[in-house]
Design a protein around this motif. Structure first.
Motif, PDB file in Angstrom:
ATOM      1  N   PRO A  95      -6.469   0.361 -78.688  1.00 53.64           N
ATOM      2  CA  PRO A  95      -4.717  -0.063 -78.982  1.00 53.64           C
ATOM      3  C   PRO A  95      -5.062   0.503 -80.504  1.00 53.64           C
ATOM      4  CG  PRO A  95      -5.180  -1.214 -77.613  1.00 53.64           C
ATOM      5  CD  PRO A  95      -6.679  -0.273 -77.258  1.00 53.64           C
ATOM      6  N   VAL A  96      -4.300   1.047 -81.752  1.00 53.46           N
ATOM      7  CA  VAL A  96      -4.316   1.088 -83.303  1.00 53.46           C
ATOM      8  C   VAL A  96      -3.124   0.547 -83.525  1.00 53.46           C
ATOM      9  CG1 VAL A  96      -6.258   3.350 -82.667  1.00 53.46           C
ATOM     10  CG2 VAL A  96      -3.911   3.149 -83.465  1.00 53.46           C
ATOM     11  N   LYS A  97      -3.555   0.224 -85.224  1.00 53.05           N
ATOM     12  CA  LYS A  97      -1.964  -0.444 -85.496  1.00 53.05           C
ATOM     13  C   LYS A  97      -1.241   0.512 -85.378  1.00 53.05           C
ATOM     14  CE  LYS A  97      -2.918  -4.697 -86.705  1.00 53.05           C
ATOM     15  NZ  LYS A  97      -2.278  -6.277 -86.223  1.00 53.05           N
ATOM     16  N   LEU A  98      -0.653   0.028 -85.219  1.00 53.48           N
ATOM     17  CA  LEU A  98       1.913   0.925 -85.704  1.00 53.48           C
ATOM     18  C   LEU A  98       1.151   1.864 -86.977  1.00 53.48           C
ATOM     19  CD1 LEU A  98       3.858   2.382 -84.109  1.00 53.48           C
ATOM     20  CD2 LEU A  98       5.409   0.868 -85.108  1.00 53.48           C
ATOM     21  N   PRO A  99       0.884   1.124 -88.071  1.00 56.68           N
ATOM     22  CA  PRO A  99       0.713   2.230 -89.397  1.00 56.68           C
ATOM     23  C   PRO A  99       0.017   3.538 -89.120  1.00 56.68           C
ATOM     24  CG  PRO A  99       1.616  -0.286 -89.905  1.00 56.68           C
ATOM     25  CD  PRO A  99       1.007  -0.229 -88.216  1.00 56.68           C
ATOM     26  N   ILE A 100      -1.623   3.387 -88.254  1.00 58.39           N
ATOM     27  CA  ILE A 100      -1.878   4.005 -88.421  1.00 58.39           C
ATOM     28  C   ILE A 100      -1.240   5.755 -87.818  1.00 58.39           C
ATOM     29  CG2 ILE A 100      -4.399   5.100 -87.592  1.00 58.39           C
ATOM     30  CD1 ILE A 100      -5.117   1.531 -87.618  1.00 58.39           C
ATOM     31  N   VAL A 101      -1.078   5.351 -87.206  1.00 58.92           N
ATOM     32  CA  VAL A 101       0.156   5.938 -86.339  1.00 58.92           C
ATOM     33  C   VAL A 101       0.953   6.839 -86.828  1.00 58.92           C
ATOM     34  CG1 VAL A 101       1.567   7.245 -84.470  1.00 58.92           C
ATOM     35  CG2 VAL A 101      -0.624   5.192 -83.950  1.00 58.92           C
ATOM     36  N   LEU A 102       1.463   5.614 -87.871  1.00 59.56           N
ATOM     37  CA  LEU A 102       2.827   6.412 -89.105  1.00 59.56           C
ATOM     38  C   LEU A 102       2.407   7.058 -89.614  1.00 59.56           C
ATOM     39  CD1 LEU A 102       5.032   3.608 -89.344  1.00 59.56           C
ATOM     40  CD2 LEU A 102       5.542   5.486 -87.165  1.00 59.56           C
ATOM     41  N   ALA A 103       0.871   7.090 -90.317  1.00 57.90           N
ATOM     42  CA  ALA A 103       0.162   7.591 -91.354  1.00 57.90           C
ATOM     43  C   ALA A 103       0.262   9.598 -90.922  1.00 57.90           C
ATOM     44  CB  ALA A 103      -0.862   6.942 -92.023  1.00 57.90           C
ATOM     45  N   ILE A 104      -0.243   9.380 -89.919  1.00 56.98           N
ATOM     46  CA  ILE A 104      -0.826  11.060 -88.902  1.00 56.98           C
ATOM     47  C   ILE A 104       0.821  11.334 -88.818  1.00 56.98           C
ATOM     48  CG2 ILE A 104      -1.891  12.143 -87.152  1.00 56.98           C
ATOM     49  CD1 ILE A 104      -4.099  10.553 -88.778  1.00 56.98           C
ATOM     50  N   LEU A 105       1.194  10.896 -88.735  1.00 57.36           N
ATOM     51  CA  LEU A 105       2.893  11.890 -88.643  1.00 57.36           C
ATOM     52  C   LEU A 105       3.057  11.980 -89.797  1.00 57.36           C
ATOM     53  CD1 LEU A 105       4.872   9.603 -85.769  1.00 57.36           C
ATOM     54  CD2 LEU A 105       4.453  11.908 -85.219  1.00 57.36           C
ATOM     55  N   THR A 106       3.425  11.265 -90.693  1.00 55.81           N
ATOM     56  CA  THR A 106       3.947  11.364 -92.443  1.00 55.81           C
ATOM     57  C   THR A 106       3.152  12.712 -92.929  1.00 55.81           C
ATOM     58  OG1 THR A 106       3.845   9.437 -92.470  1.00 55.81           O
ATOM     59  CG2 THR A 106       3.641  10.654 -94.263  1.00 55.81           C
ATOM     60  N   ARG A 107       1.805  13.031 -92.455  1.00 54.24           N
ATOM     61  CA  ARG A 107       0.618  14.155 -92.664  1.00 54.24           C
ATOM     62  C   ARG A 107       0.994  15.369 -92.205  1.00 54.24           C
ATOM     63  NH1 ARG A 107      -5.408  12.850 -93.846  1.00 54.24           N
ATOM     64  NH2 ARG A 107      -5.211  12.559 -90.946  1.00 54.24           N
ATOM     65  N   GLN A 108       1.179  15.308 -90.592  1.00 55.80           N
ATOM     66  CA  GLN A 108       1.564  16.323 -90.492  1.00 55.80           C
ATOM     67  C   GLN A 108       2.789  16.564 -90.280  1.00 55.80           C
ATOM     68  OE1 GLN A 108      -0.945  17.635 -87.883  1.00 55.80           O
ATOM     69  NE2 GLN A 108      -2.374  16.575 -88.844  1.00 55.80           N
TER      70      GLN A 108
ATOM     71  N   LEU B  86      12.351  -2.290 -94.828  1.00 56.27           N
ATOM     72  CA  LEU B  86      11.278  -0.634 -95.035  1.00 56.27           C
ATOM     73  C   LEU B  86      10.598  -0.177 -94.654  1.00 56.27           C
ATOM     74  CD1 LEU B  86      10.954  -1.587 -99.337  1.00 56.27           C
ATOM     75  CD2 LEU B  86      12.387  -0.105 -98.016  1.00 56.27           C
ATOM     76  N   TRP B  87       9.634  -1.327 -93.921  1.00 52.70           N
ATOM     77  CA  TRP B  87       8.906  -0.820 -92.985  1.00 52.70           C
ATOM     78  C   TRP B  87       9.681  -0.512 -91.931  1.00 52.70           C
ATOM     79  CZ3 TRP B  87       4.152   0.432 -93.044  1.00 52.70           C
ATOM     80  CH2 TRP B  87       3.091  -0.370 -94.310  1.00 52.70           C
ATOM     81  N   ASN B  88      10.369  -0.684 -90.880  1.00 53.52           N
ATOM     82  CA  ASN B  88      11.408  -0.269 -89.973  1.00 53.52           C
ATOM     83  C   ASN B  88      11.951   1.151 -90.185  1.00 53.52           C
ATOM     84  OD1 ASN B  88      11.188  -2.472 -88.157  1.00 53.52           O
ATOM     85  ND2 ASN B  88      12.775  -3.962 -89.450  1.00 53.52           N
ATOM     86  N   GLU B  89      12.617   1.238 -91.469  1.00 54.53           N
ATOM     87  CA  GLU B  89      13.324   2.698 -92.432  1.00 54.53           C
ATOM     88  C   GLU B  89      11.291   3.152 -92.329  1.00 54.53           C
ATOM     89  OE1 GLU B  89      14.881   2.600 -95.975  1.00 54.53           O
ATOM     90  OE2 GLU B  89      16.528   1.189 -95.441  1.00 54.53           O
ATOM     91  N   LEU B  90      10.443   2.922 -92.750  1.00 56.27           N
ATOM     92  CA  LEU B  90       9.079   3.995 -92.603  1.00 56.27           C
ATOM     93  C   LEU B  90       9.131   4.537 -91.357  1.00 56.27           C
ATOM     94  CD1 LEU B  90       7.192   5.179 -94.572  1.00 56.27           C
ATOM     95  CD2 LEU B  90       5.848   3.507 -93.733  1.00 56.27           C
ATOM     96  N   LYS B  91       9.155   2.964 -89.757  1.00 53.61           N
ATOM     97  CA  LYS B  91       8.782   3.428 -88.666  1.00 53.61           C
ATOM     98  C   LYS B  91      10.210   4.484 -88.524  1.00 53.61           C
ATOM     99  CE  LYS B  91      10.557   0.793 -85.924  1.00 53.61           C
ATOM    100  NZ  LYS B  91      10.262  -0.449 -85.213  1.00 53.61           N
ATOM    101  N   ILE B  92      10.582   4.214 -88.465  1.00 46.07           N
ATOM    102  CA  ILE B  92      12.368   5.694 -87.912  1.00 46.07           C
ATOM    103  C   ILE B  92      11.763   7.079 -88.406  1.00 46.07           C
ATOM    104  CG2 ILE B  92      13.986   6.047 -87.351  1.00 46.07           C
ATOM    105  CD1 ILE B  92      13.330   3.670 -86.059  1.00 46.07           C
TER     106      ILE B  92
END
Length: 526
Positions: free
Chosen positions: A419-432, A170-176
């Motif tokens: 550097p930051v954790k990848l999920p933080i970047v994914l969170a910004i991408l989700t909102r953007q 699920l995390w990998n799917e969330l990333k992609i």
């Protein structure tokens, strides 16, 4: 006295005749020159008024393009959001956390709804940051809350034991999904912006040329060309006199909104999996690393070199193949009844106005200037996403300027930040992703419209290829002249041009674009 006067006239009749002749000739010449000057002044005044009207009409056309993109973009956004359900993957992670807590009895059911799911403590913090940074909760998607999910899991033990994807999957799917969705929306926005500019400027050109032909073939009943549409209920005046053809032509944006975006998404998704697939959800990622990976995705989608980008084919994403044109008209509501046997291309046996518009649009999309401008629009979109939003919100980089210069060369050296954790970047991408598709105001569209070459591209479309439209409009044997000075405010013109041109001498789109770019470069140097 009279006799002496006669003798004087008789002796000097030749000089006197010459003098009167000179005076008369001077008077006639003076009146002729004054008439020419007056006629030239009137012509200059008419040309100036026509240029100003054309400039205002062109600017209004570009505003219409902006509003049209804002009106159409939500349709593509809804389709992309429905296909790439990033929030649903997040909810499934919450469900698995709720199920784990319910089985182990580690928390009350009331606490389950707020507890982020995780495999480890690190994943828990990642999930918490994802939920808080994205600002999207399950209730906003019409999904049941985590507490309700926990109750349901307790009531039905078989649902818990049902085969499910692991948290890592699920995390990998969330990333992609989150990366693909944001990138696909940027590509869709850029393509829709260019397609709309082509469509409305081609129709705006038809309106202008229709006025020219009407003036040329209808005598001198009117002294100026009508270029403005002050009546909102008169679409014929806005975009020529074939309203039905114009409506059908504009509906072909349906292909990008309902079919083309998916092909773009598949191409982007394949590149994202190849580039970002090796990243672990627990990895720290620097801003420079993320920018480099983003650039790698773009190279795989658009082309790694300038030649590859010029050869890139975007037509399949923007317009349907000929055998699907009738299908598009049916799906968009333009044709009431279309049988399976009639799902064929629009007849080209007689070159209809709609066929000409579609063919010219295809040629424009396949031209090198289209790829050039598209690259610049994508630069602006990705710069807004990576260099501004992610840099400021994920890496806490302070903004360098309130109004960034999107036309300046992109800075490749990025400030060294933590550097930051990848999920933080994914969170910004989700909102953007929501900001790209439904932002009000849409900062990404605003950034793209600041690209100077976009307006230059629209101007060349608006003012080139006159003969393709005038020839079918004008009567056979009639000579139609297009005032060149009226286009001087739209397309950069070279010095020393004549005031009028025959449509047969109009340059091709590529040469017109080359002149526009050359003039723009000279302006930069000056």
């Amino acid at each position: 006295m009279i006799a002496s006067t006669r003798r004087f006239l008789k002796r000097n009749r030749t000089p006197i005749a010459i003098g009167f002749g000179v005076v008369g000739a001077g008077y006639v010449a003076t009146q002729y020159v004054l008439g020419k000057i007056s006629s030239a002044r009137e012509g200059m005044s008419r040309d100036r008024i026509a240029r100003e009207n054309l400039r205002r009409r062109f600017e209004q056309n570009q505003e219409d393009c902006t509003f049209t993109v804002l009106a159409l973009l939500p349709t593509a956004t809804d389709n992309i959001m429905a296909e790439l359900e990033t929030e649903r993957i997040t909810f499934e992670l919450q469900q698995q956390k709720a199920a784990k807590l319910a089985r182990n009895g580690e928390a009350h059911l009331s606490e389950i709804g707020s507890a982020p799911p995780s495999v480890t403590d690190d994943d828990g913090r990642s999930m918490a940051s994802l939920q808080s940074e994205s600002g999207i909760h399950a209730s906003q998607m019409g999904l049941p809350s985590a507490s309700a999910a926990g109750e349901g899991l307790q009531d039905g033990g078989q649902q818990v034991s049902k085969a499910k994807k692991t948290k890592l999957q699920l995390w990998n799917e969330l990333k992609i999904s989150s990366i693909t969705r944001s990138f696909t929306l940027i590509y869709t926005l850029a393509l829709l912006t260019l397609l709309t500019r082509i469509q409305l400027n081609l129709l705006g050109r038809r309106s202008y040329l229709s006025s020219v032909v009407s003036l040329a073939t209808g005598g001198m009943e009117q002294s100026t060309i009508s270029l403005e549409n002050n009546d909102d209920d008169n679409p014929d005046q806005a975009y020529g006199n074939d309203f039905e053809t114009n409506r059908k032509y504009l509906t072909f944006s349906w292909w990008l909104l309902h079919r083309g975006w998916k092909e773009v998404m598949l191409k982007v998704e394949a590149a994202v999996k190849e580039v970002f697939g090796s990243l672990s959800i627990r990895d720290d990622i620097s801003m420079q690393r993320f920018s480099e990976l983003t650039l790698e995705v773009r190279k795989k989608v658009e082309g790694a070199t300038e030649e590859e980008r010029k050869e890139g084919k975007w037509l399949q994403y923007l317009l349907p193949p000929r055998e699907q044109e009738a299908f598009v008209l049916k799906e968009s509501g333009m044709e009431a009844e279309v049988t399976p046997t009639s799902l064929v291309s629009i007849s080209s046996s007689s070159i209809t106005p709609l066929r000409r518009l579609l063919d010219e649009t295809s040629d424009l999309i396949d031209s090198p200037p289209f790829s050039h401008v598209l690259t610049l629009l994508l630069d602006a979109g990705y710069s807004t996403l990576v260099d501004q939003k992610i840099a400021q919100q994920a890496y806490k980089v302070p903004p360098t300027s309130d109004i960034p210069d999107l036309n300046a060369p992109r800075v490749t050296e990025i400030v060294d930040v933590k550097p930051v954790k990848l999920p933080i970047v994914l969170a910004i991408l989700t909102r953007q992703a929501h900001s790209i598709g439904n932002g009000v105001p849409n900062e990404y569209l605003q950034a793209m419209e600041q690209v100077r070459d976009l307006e230059a591209f629209a101007a060349v479309v608006y003012s080139s290829n006159w003969e393709s439209e005038i020839s079918p409009m004008a009567d056979e044997g009639s000579t139609v002249l297009v005032p060149k000075d009226e286009t001087a405010e739209v397309v950069p013109a070279e010095a020393g041009q004549d005031s009028v041109i025959d449509v047969g001498t109009t340059t091709t789109f590529e040469s017109a674009w080359g002149k526009a770019v050359e003039t723009a470069e000279k302006g930069k140097v000056a």
